[in-house]
Structure formats: C-alpha cells, structure tokens
Design an enzyme around this catalytic site. Sequence first.
Site, PDB file in Angstrom:
ATOM      1  N   LYS A 172      12.780  28.724  86.539  1.00 36.84           N
ATOM      2  CA  LYS A 172      11.397  28.781  86.485  1.00 36.84           C
ATOM      3  C   LYS A 172      10.640  28.039  87.675  1.00 36.84           C
ATOM      4  CE  LYS A 172       7.737  27.465  85.163  1.00 36.84           C
ATOM      5  NZ  LYS A 172       7.136  28.112  85.854  1.00 36.84           N
ATOM      6  N   GLU A 247      12.401  14.270  87.831  1.00 34.12           N
ATOM      7  CA  GLU A 247      12.066  13.416  88.648  1.00 34.12           C
ATOM      8  C   GLU A 247      10.902  13.734  89.409  1.00 34.12           C
ATOM      9  OE1 GLU A 247      13.628  11.949  90.696  1.00 34.12           O
ATOM     10  OE2 GLU A 247      15.108  12.287  89.986  1.00 34.12           O
ATOM     11  N   CYS A 281       6.622  13.682  96.919  1.00 38.90           N
ATOM     12  CA  CYS A 281       6.465  12.842  95.481  1.00 38.90           C
ATOM     13  C   CYS A 281       6.436  11.622  96.439  1.00 38.90           C
ATOM     14  CB  CYS A 281       7.232  13.388  94.670  1.00 38.90           C
ATOM     15  SG  CYS A 281       9.062  13.765  95.365  1.00 38.90           S
ATOM     16  N   GLU A 380      -1.330   8.954  91.183  1.00 37.88           N
ATOM     17  CA  GLU A 380      -0.734   9.595  92.252  1.00 37.88           C
ATOM     18  C   GLU A 380      -1.375  10.312  92.250  1.00 37.88           C
ATOM     19  OE1 GLU A 380       2.559  11.774  91.184  1.00 37.88           O
ATOM     20  OE2 GLU A 380       3.293  11.662  93.829  1.00 37.88           O
TER      21      GLU A 380
HETATM   22  P1  ADP Z   1       3.382  20.517  89.617  1.00 37.29           P
HETATM   23  O1  ADP Z   1       2.011  20.339  89.953  1.00 37.29           O
HETATM   24  O2  ADP Z   1       3.417  19.293  90.903  1.00 37.29           O
HETATM   25  O3  ADP Z   1       3.954  21.830  90.497  1.00 37.29           O
HETATM   26  P2  ADP Z   1       3.358  20.063  86.949  1.00 37.29           P
HETATM   27  O4  ADP Z   1       4.345  18.947  86.602  1.00 37.29           O
HETATM   28  O5  ADP Z   1       2.280  20.671  86.675  1.00 37.29           O
HETATM   29  O6  ADP Z   1       3.721  18.851  88.106  1.00 37.29           O
HETATM   30  O7  ADP Z   1       4.836  21.170  87.113  1.00 37.29           O
HETATM   31  C1  ADP Z   1       6.103  21.280  87.402  1.00 37.29           C
HETATM   32  C2  ADP Z   1       6.709  22.492  86.860  1.00 37.29           C
HETATM   33  O8  ADP Z   1       6.412  22.054  85.354  1.00 37.29           O
HETATM   34  C3  ADP Z   1       5.989  23.672  87.634  1.00 37.29           C
HETATM   35  O9  ADP Z   1       6.954  24.854  86.948  1.00 37.29           O
HETATM   36  C4  ADP Z   1       4.888  23.615  85.701  1.00 37.29           C
HETATM   37  O10 ADP Z   1       4.763  25.030  84.849  1.00 37.29           O
HETATM   38  C5  ADP Z   1       6.021  23.144  85.052  1.00 37.29           C
HETATM   39  N1  ADP Z   1       4.910  22.971  83.146  1.00 37.29           N
HETATM   40  C6  ADP Z   1       4.267  22.640  83.691  1.00 37.29           C
HETATM   41  N2  ADP Z   1       3.774  22.494  81.772  1.00 37.29           N
HETATM   42  C7  ADP Z   1       5.247  22.679  81.686  1.00 37.29           C
HETATM   43  C8  ADP Z   1       5.034  22.751  79.967  1.00 37.29           C
HETATM   44  N3  ADP Z   1       4.328  22.043  78.807  1.00 37.29           N
HETATM   45  N4  ADP Z   1       6.261  22.499  79.778  1.00 37.29           N
HETATM   46  C9  ADP Z   1       7.470  22.590  80.563  1.00 37.29           C
HETATM   47  N5  ADP Z   1       6.879  22.940  82.282  1.00 37.29           N
HETATM   48  C10 ADP Z   1       6.107  22.602  82.557  1.00 37.29           C
END
Ligand code: ADP
Length: 479
Positions: A172, A247, A281, A380
């Site tokens: 995903k 990470e 990061c 961050e």
């Molecule tokens: P970034 O803004 O750096 O992409 P995020 O932590 O918002 O960091 O998102 C990282 C990944 O995690 C994305 O693919 C996002 O769709 C997914 N994600 C966001 N919320 C959830 C959740 N509750 N459970 C699993 N995956 C999530």
Amino acid sequence: MVAFKNYVAGEWVDSSQAIVNRNPADLADVVGEYARGDKALVGRSVAAAQAAVGKWSQATPQERADALDRIGTELLARRDELGKLLTREEGKIVADGVGEVARAGAIFKFFAGEAVRLGGEKVPSVRFGVEVEIAREPVGVVGIITPWNFPIAIPAWKIAPALAYGNCVVFKPAELVPGSAWALTEIIAHSGLPAGAFNLVMGSGAEIGDTICGAAGIDAISFTGSTAVGAIVRRAVTERGARVQLEMGGKNPLVVLDDADLPNAVGCAINGAYFQTGQRCTASSRLIVTAGVHDRFVAALVERLQKLAVGPGLDPASEMGPVVSEAQLAQDQRYLAIGRDEGARLAFGGERLNRPAQGYYMAPALFTDTHNAMRINREEIFGPVASVQKVNDFDTALETANDTEYGLSSGICTRSLKYASAFKRHSRAGMVTVNLPTAGVDYHVPFGGRKNSSYGPREQGAYAREFYTAVKTSYILPI
Ligand code: ADP
C-alpha cells in the site's frame, strides 16, 4: 473506469473511486487517476498472497534472482521516464527523481544477488552424533506501507528483500504518490512472479493501511512514515502477535565545529536541510555550531540560501522543488509561526513563493538564536526549515545533538580526528556521518535509527534478512 488499476491475484482490478494525483509544482497538471481500493480488496489480496506463498517460497533461488534482476534492469533502463513521473507527483527535482529510480533499480539487483547468497549455518552439537543446522525461511505474507517522500526507493527497499527471501507481498503506497507505485507494480507484474505473489492496493491509510495491519493473514508489516502513525501501526500489529518493522521520524543534528572546512560544512547543511525540500527523515534540521565559527557559518549559509533556486522540479535550473502538498505546506508555515513565537530569529526565507504555475512553493527558511528546548528543535517539521544553535564546545555540541527523542542520523563537520571519532562513538543515532550530509546514504548497508526513529530490525543491505526471514534450527541424528 480509472486508467491505473489495483493489482490483485495477478489481475488488474478497477474501482469506481479514484485517487486524483496532482503535480505539486503545477496544480493544473493531473498526473493520473488511480484506483482506490477498499477493505474487501485487501481481503482478496491477502488471500491471494497466502495462496501464492507455497509456490514463491519454493521457487529456486535462481528463479527469484532472475525475476528481481529483470525488475532492476527495467527500472534502470526507464530511469529517465520514471524519474520524470516521480518528479511530477512528488515535486523533487528531476535529477533526484531519476537518481531515485536508479537507486530502486540497484536495490532490486542487489537483492537478486542476495536471493542466491542466502545461506545457513551448520554448527557442532553439544551432543554426540547429532548435527545442528540453522536455516532461514520466508516469513510468509508481508504487508508493506510506505510514505510519499521516496515514492519508489522506499517501496523498492522493502519489496525487493521481501521477494528475494521468498515472501509474498501486499503493498500500500501513500495516497499522494500512487504513480511511481503503479509503475513499479506494472514492472513487477511482468517479471515472472506467480499470480498473487505481489499485490498492490492503493487508498487511504485509515482504510487500506489499517486493514492491512489488522489482517490475520499478514505475518509481518514493514512501515515507513510518521512517528504518530508508526505508533498506531505498532500497536495494531504487535497486539495480534505479528512482526513489525518501523522507520519513522527524525530531528537530526549536524554539528559544525570551529575547525570545520567551512564551504564543505555549508554544503552539508544546504544538502542535508534543504535538498528534496527538507522532506527526508534523515534531513539535518538542527544545525549545532560552535561559537568560533557561528557567525561566519550563518553568513555563508544565508548567502548560499539567497542563491538557492526554488522552482518546478522538471526545470533543470531548479535546486529545490515545491512542498509536496497543501497540508504539508500549512504545517511548515505553522512551524515558522511557532519558531517566531518561541523567540527564534528568522534569518532567512520562509515566505510562500509565486511561480508561473500555481504550486506549493516556499522559500527555504533558517532560524538562528534558537535553543534545544524550542519546539522547532524538538518536533519534526518535514519541510525546508532548519535552525541554528550556538554552543561553546564539542562536549556541549554532542550533548545537544543527543538531547532528542529521535535517533536516525547525525553528522559532524570537523578536521579533528579526535572529535570525529568521539562523535562517531557517542552519537546516539543509527547512522553517523563525518564531513558529509546526514541524508543521502548508500543502498547496500543497514539503514535505521534508535529511540523513537525506528523499531525492529534494520532495513537494507544483507541486514534486511533479519526482518524478512524466519530462523529455523534443525537437529538430526543420522541413524
Ligand atoms: P507521510 O505523511 O510521511 O506519508 P504517514 O505516517 O502519514 O506519513 O503515512 C505513511 C503511510 O502510512 C501512508 O501510506 C499512509 O497512508 C499510511 N497510514 C496512515 N494512517 C495509517 C493507519 N492508521 N494505519 C496504517 N497505515 C496508515
């Protein structure tokens, strides 16, 4: 009907709902419409991956190596085309986009080699006549959840080892960057893998990501993203007893000592804090500078920032592209206000910039007169915002560098072997650089951090096997 579909059980699956992928450098430019998956599609992909584990885990190492090598070869051959696509959806300058695709290609080729190199151990038993073997086996089905800042390299450094060691994958990508993920999937789809060994489900984190984390058929989750979401993922996955590797964020320090090569130190700060719009990061957002060089360093850094060309990533003259999204731009701007309220001095930039096309452009920002307790030095920001802290000596610099909840990367600029060596030894970070930027690391050695930056075994290089394989100890009495 959407142009770019999800890929499940070896089939392209349409959706009535689309993710509209826009260019952050030109909001009128729609990169494409990508299929939004749903929970049911996650269920189907998990079942398909489980069904494929038998076949893929029993493929010979040579068959796995050949498939990964084909993927790597195609990525390298198409680096210019895919690098431009990456730039259009994420915003980074095209040289970095092309470089990132090449890195993804190199990673697949590295893990093609690892597929045949994976060995075990034969050790003497403490019992007479008994033979002991330690072997590594695939874990099973791996869920891979990735962020938007490296739309092809991060997926590559998770997918390649997962497949190399015989696992099947449900992938995903981040909602903002489905284009690179789809292109990678299309390449994987004709690399000779059995149907179901690799599946792509695009969509939101709250729906698709959350469902993947909770899916009983997924044996391990590798996640890269924010610290807040990482904590949610860790809870959901460890609760059901599956493996998890995270990470997350960083607040990485770059220490500059009086004896540093000044032009090199300024170059490290510009690269580490501002290249790729500070959206790494490993970015060095805390510049910790000793008093003897502080004023000269700040002056030289501001002079360089004045010349830093901010523009569309596809323009070869640009050195820094736009911020990735409206939400990220709002966050960057919010932290500028927080910094000013905390009493930091905005020595340069921060304003929104107009360019011929409408996009999320902002000038790189530099704060001075800051201290380590300020929120701008603790949280961050993930944008082109850095702050300088003046310290008296090496010991205070080291203490300040380590005074953070994060521990991903850290750097020092000095010509002193003594201080470089002491910093390398005492820095509480997973990766340490000397006279080099804190970001932009090699692809064939371990990547990861300490404290709240990482959780679980390291990624990349041969160390990736710790996460993507399960150890089995066998005892045989040959009679
Ligand atoms: P970034 O803004 O750096 O992409 P995020 O932590 O918002 O960091 O998102 C990282 C990944 O995690 C994305 O693919 C996002 O769709 C997914 N994600 C966001 N919320 C959830 C959740 N509750 N459970 C699993 N995956 C999530």
